[in-house]
Design a protein around this motif. Structure first.
Motif: not given
Length: 103
Positions: A68-73, A78-81
């Motif tokens: 989840d931390a990587w996804r938040a980074f 980049y402003g996207t998932d």
């Protein structure tokens, strides 16, 4: 070997030069990650999608990265998932080493 392909649609397209600068800024994050053999940053021809191709020793090592931390980074940077797509690679042709490797 496990290959993970990450991708994310950018809010606005970027140039190759912009991508290179951004990617160089995050590259140190991926150095010395346990189980990560290689990471190739990728940018679509139209500059609208970015991501990476990751070569891993195992699925477990890869899953340890995509938290989840990587996804938040990624979302913050980049402003996207991001999406992650998994591939098993039982055979690799290495033309630099002049070998065909199996896993």
């Amino acid at each position: 070997m496990i290959i993970a392909m990450t991708a994310f649609a950018l809010p606005k397209p970027i140039t190759r030069e912009e991508a290179r600068t951004i990617f160089l800024g995050t590259a140190p994050t991926y150095q010395d990650v346990p189980g990560l053999l290689q990471k190739h940053y990728v940018l679509s021809e139209d500059g609208a999608t970015a991501g990476g191709l990751y070569l891993w020793t195992s699925r477990a090592a890869a899953e340890a990265m995509y938290t989840d931390a990587w996804r938040a980074f990624v979302r913050e940077k980049y402003g996207t998932d991001p999406t992650v797509t998994w591939f098993d690679s039982p055979v690799m042709v290495d033309n630099v080493a002049q070998k065909v490797l199996t896993y």
